[in-house]
Design an enzyme around this catalytic site. Structure first.
Site, short mmCIF file in Angstrom:
data_model
loop_
_atom_site.label_atom_id
_atom_site.label_comp_id
_atom_site.label_asym_id
_atom_site.label_seq_id
_atom_site.Cartn_x
_atom_site.Cartn_y
_atom_site.Cartn_z
CD GLU A 55 -29.28 13.74 12.29
OE1 GLU A 55 -30.24 14.08 13.00
OE2 GLU A 55 -29.32 12.79 11.48
CG HIS B 246 -34.66 11.58 10.59
ND1 HIS B 246 -34.35 12.86 11.01
CD2 HIS B 246 -33.54 10.85 10.80
CE1 HIS B 246 -33.11 12.87 11.47
NE2 HIS B 246 -32.59 11.67 11.35
CG HIS C 188 -35.16 7.67 6.92
ND1 HIS C 188 -35.78 7.33 8.10
CD2 HIS C 188 -33.87 7.90 7.24
CE1 HIS C 188 -34.88 7.36 9.09
NE2 HIS C 188 -33.72 7.72 8.59
CD GLU D 283 -38.70 6.10 18.05
OE1 GLU D 283 -37.62 5.54 17.94
OE2 GLU D 283 -39.23 6.79 17.16
CE LYS E 257 -34.47 4.49 18.17
NZ LYS E 257 -35.09 5.29 17.10
CG ASN F 132 -37.96 9.76 13.90
OD1 ASN F 132 -36.77 9.45 13.81
ND2 ASN F 132 -38.87 8.98 14.44
NE ARG G 38 -29.56 -16.32 26.84
CZ ARG G 38 -28.94 -17.43 27.24
NH1 ARG G 38 -27.96 -17.34 28.11
NH2 ARG G 38 -29.32 -18.60 26.79
NE ARG H 117 -34.29 7.22 21.00
CZ ARG H 117 -33.31 6.44 21.43
NH1 ARG H 117 -33.49 5.68 22.48
NH2 ARG H 117 -32.14 6.41 20.83
CG HIS I 184 -28.58 10.13 8.02
ND1 HIS I 184 -29.77 9.47 7.84
CD2 HIS I 184 -28.67 10.73 9.23
CE1 HIS I 184 -30.54 9.66 8.89
NE2 HIS I 184 -29.90 10.43 9.75
CE LYS J 143 -30.31 9.89 20.59
NZ LYS J 143 -29.90 9.31 19.33
N1 NAD Z 1 -28.21 4.45 16.54
C1 NAD Z 1 -28.72 5.62 16.29
O1 NAD Z 1 -29.45 6.18 17.10
C2 NAD Z 1 -28.41 6.29 14.97
C3 NAD Z 1 -28.77 7.62 14.77
C4 NAD Z 1 -28.40 8.22 13.57
C5 NAD Z 1 -27.69 7.51 12.60
N2 NAD Z 1 -27.36 6.19 12.83
C6 NAD Z 1 -26.60 5.43 11.84
O2 NAD Z 1 -25.32 6.02 11.69
C7 NAD Z 1 -24.78 5.69 10.42
C8 NAD Z 1 -24.13 6.91 9.81
O3 NAD Z 1 -23.09 7.32 10.66
P1 NAD Z 1 -21.99 8.40 10.21
O4 NAD Z 1 -22.65 9.53 9.54
O5 NAD Z 1 -21.15 8.65 11.40
O6 NAD Z 1 -21.20 7.66 9.05
P2 NAD Z 1 -20.00 6.59 9.02
O7 NAD Z 1 -19.92 5.81 10.26
O8 NAD Z 1 -20.16 5.84 7.74
O9 NAD Z 1 -18.72 7.52 8.90
C9 NAD Z 1 -18.58 8.36 7.77
C10 NAD Z 1 -17.20 8.27 7.15
O10 NAD Z 1 -16.28 9.05 7.91
C11 NAD Z 1 -15.10 8.31 8.20
N3 NAD Z 1 -14.65 8.80 9.51
C12 NAD Z 1 -15.26 8.64 10.69
N4 NAD Z 1 -14.63 9.35 11.62
C13 NAD Z 1 -13.57 9.94 11.04
C14 NAD Z 1 -12.54 10.81 11.50
N5 NAD Z 1 -12.51 11.25 12.74
N6 NAD Z 1 -11.62 11.21 10.60
C15 NAD Z 1 -11.66 10.81 9.31
N7 NAD Z 1 -12.62 10.02 8.81
C16 NAD Z 1 -13.57 9.59 9.67
C17 NAD Z 1 -15.57 6.87 8.23
O11 NAD Z 1 -14.49 5.98 8.03
C18 NAD Z 1 -16.57 6.89 7.08
O12 NAD Z 1 -15.91 6.75 5.84
C19 NAD Z 1 -25.92 5.13 9.60
O13 NAD Z 1 -25.76 3.74 9.49
C20 NAD Z 1 -27.17 5.43 10.44
O14 NAD Z 1 -28.19 4.48 10.29
C21 NAD Z 1 -27.71 5.59 13.99
ZN ZN Z 2 -30.54 11.23 11.63
#
Ligand code: NAD
Ligand code: ZN
Length: 364
Positions: free
Chosen positions: A185, A249, A253, A237, A143, A246, A121, A242, A266, A227
């Site tokens: 972003e 987005h 999306h 949100e 999130k 978007n 939990r 918040r 993304h 942020k």
């Molecule tokens: N929680 C939130 O508020 C929020 C906001 C925006 C996006 N997201 C989520 O985030 C995700 C996308 O995240 P992302 O863009 O970081 O992609 P990711 O986590 O898939 O990382 C991208 C790639 O980079 C590689 N990588 C990461 N760090 C590295 C480093 N320092 N050196 C070499 N390679 C590295 C990873 O292994 C991967 O192959 C999506 O699932 C999205 O839904 C969440």
């Molecule tokens: Zn985003």
């Protein structure tokens, strides 16, 4: 070390930003006093690059560690990997005081945060984000989510980390395409909230693209501050504040989904989404042509796509309508009015949306 505090009463936490801060994680965690046994969730690639530094620092501060790896793709954000992790963690968690560490990009951050939100939990966790996107966005704000076949991020929870350790130096190994994706972003934050950041991006794009230390630290500090403030005002949100995060987005999306999550990553999709949203704002006479051009030029400057290729409007519109931001078939867009300010506009006629998107689709 620069520390930004995210204030949420008992859920408040510090965000550390400094080159090399990953090597101080043990010291930070010891002071936080959230447990003695670290369970680190990462992938094979990142374990190879970063595990040594993390281990060394944890051991130095008498903290135990255990690594669990997940596949390196969005596929890791699934019920299956969530269950696998919980199974392993529960077997390991015998007379221990565990806490989780998300060592990775947004995928690992979202998954680890979600596991932490439901295990017992709610278990403490921290974020060590390794992509630019994760450092300025996904690791901050609590999130957490996993994906379902029907849609991304459909199952999740709000669960704030106990701290976020941002080490800009880690970005040196990040593939260029991931870096520019994160920069999309950064442009978003500038357009929604910070005219000075927007000018800085335009003047310093070369330094930023080559990961100049002071330029990267400055943009990270600015974005994390924006942020954090938004999350402080509207953690879950519920107040519509918040929502401004978007920007880009809604169409973004739809493009990710219409492209089968392969054509655009993304950040690239969000860049195109910002172009389309700005075009809608211009068509509704909310944004000047000059500012529309400035936004598009900044996206170009950071080598992000600014024209949609290989996806027809007939594929984009159905994805757009399915989006969760379309509440009861009514649409809702975050639109810029000047650089640094946005408005949330509802019920934009479909013809206006179609026209704006169509203008930015390259003919086959
Ligand atoms: N929680 C939130 O508020 C929020 C906001 C925006 C996006 N997201 C989520 O985030 C995700 C996308 O995240 P992302 O863009 O970081 O992609 P990711 O986590 O898939 O990382 C991208 C790639 O980079 C590689 N990588 C990461 N760090 C590295 C480093 N320092 N050196 C070499 N390679 C590295 C990873 O292994 C991967 O192959 C999506 O699932 C999205 O839904 C969440
Ligand atoms: Zn985003």
């Amino acid at each position: 070390m620069k520390i930004i505090r995210l204030n949420l009463k008992e859920r408040s936490y510090p965000i550390y930003i400094e080159d090399g801060s990953i090597s101080k994680c043990g010291c930070i965690l010891k002071k936080l006093n959230i447990g003695k046994d670290a369970v680190i969730i990462t992938n094979h690639k990142l374990k190879k690059i970063l595990a040594g530094k993390v281990k060394k620092s944890l051991v130095k501060h008498n903290l135990s560690y255990k690594f669990y790896t997940v596949p390196d793709s969005e596929k890791a954000k699934s019920f299956q990997s969530c269950l696998n992790l919980i199974d392993k963690i529960s077997k390991y968690d015998n007379r221990k005081q565990i806490f989780l560490i998300a060592l990775g990009g947004g995928v690992i951050g979202d998954l680890t945060g979600f596991v932490a939100s439901i295990y017992k939990r709610g278990t403490p966790y921290i974020q060590i984000p390794t992509t630019l996107l994760a450092q300025i966005d996904s690791a901050i704000g609590g999130k957490t989510a996993i994906d379902l076949p029907a849609a991304k991020n459909l199952v999740g929870a709000f669960h704030q980390p106990k701290t976020v350790i941002v080490d800009p130096k880690i970005l040196k190994t990040l593939p260029k395409r991931q870096l520019t994706s994160g920069l999309s972003e950064v442009i978003k934050y500038a357009v929604i909230k910070d005219k000075a950041l927007f000018s800085f991006l335009n003047k310093n794009h070369k330094k930023i693209l080559s990961l100049n230390k002071s330029a990267i630290e400055l943009i990270e500090r600015k974005c994390i501050t924006i942020k954090s403030k938004i999350v402080e005002e509207d953690e879950q949100e519920k107040k519509g504040i918040r929502t401004i995060l978007n920007f880009g987005h809604t169409v973004g999306h739809a493009l990710e989904s219409a492209g089968g999550y392969k054509r655009y990553n993304h950040g690239e999709a969000i860049g195109l989404g910002m172009v389309c949203a700005s075009e809608i704002a211009f068509n509704l006479k909310l944004l000047s042509r000059e500012n529309l051009n400035k936004i598009i030029n900044t996206i170009k400057l950071f080598r992000l796509p600014h024209k949609i290729k290989g996806i027809n409007l007939s594929k984009i519109i159905p994805s757009l309508i399915k989006d969760k931001k379309f509440i009861r078939a009514k649409n809702r867009f975050v639109l810029p009015t000047v650089i640094g300010k946005v408005k949330v506009i509802k019920d934009i006629p479909e013809v206006v949306i179609r026209k704006a998107i169509l203008k930015h689709i390259l003919p086959n």
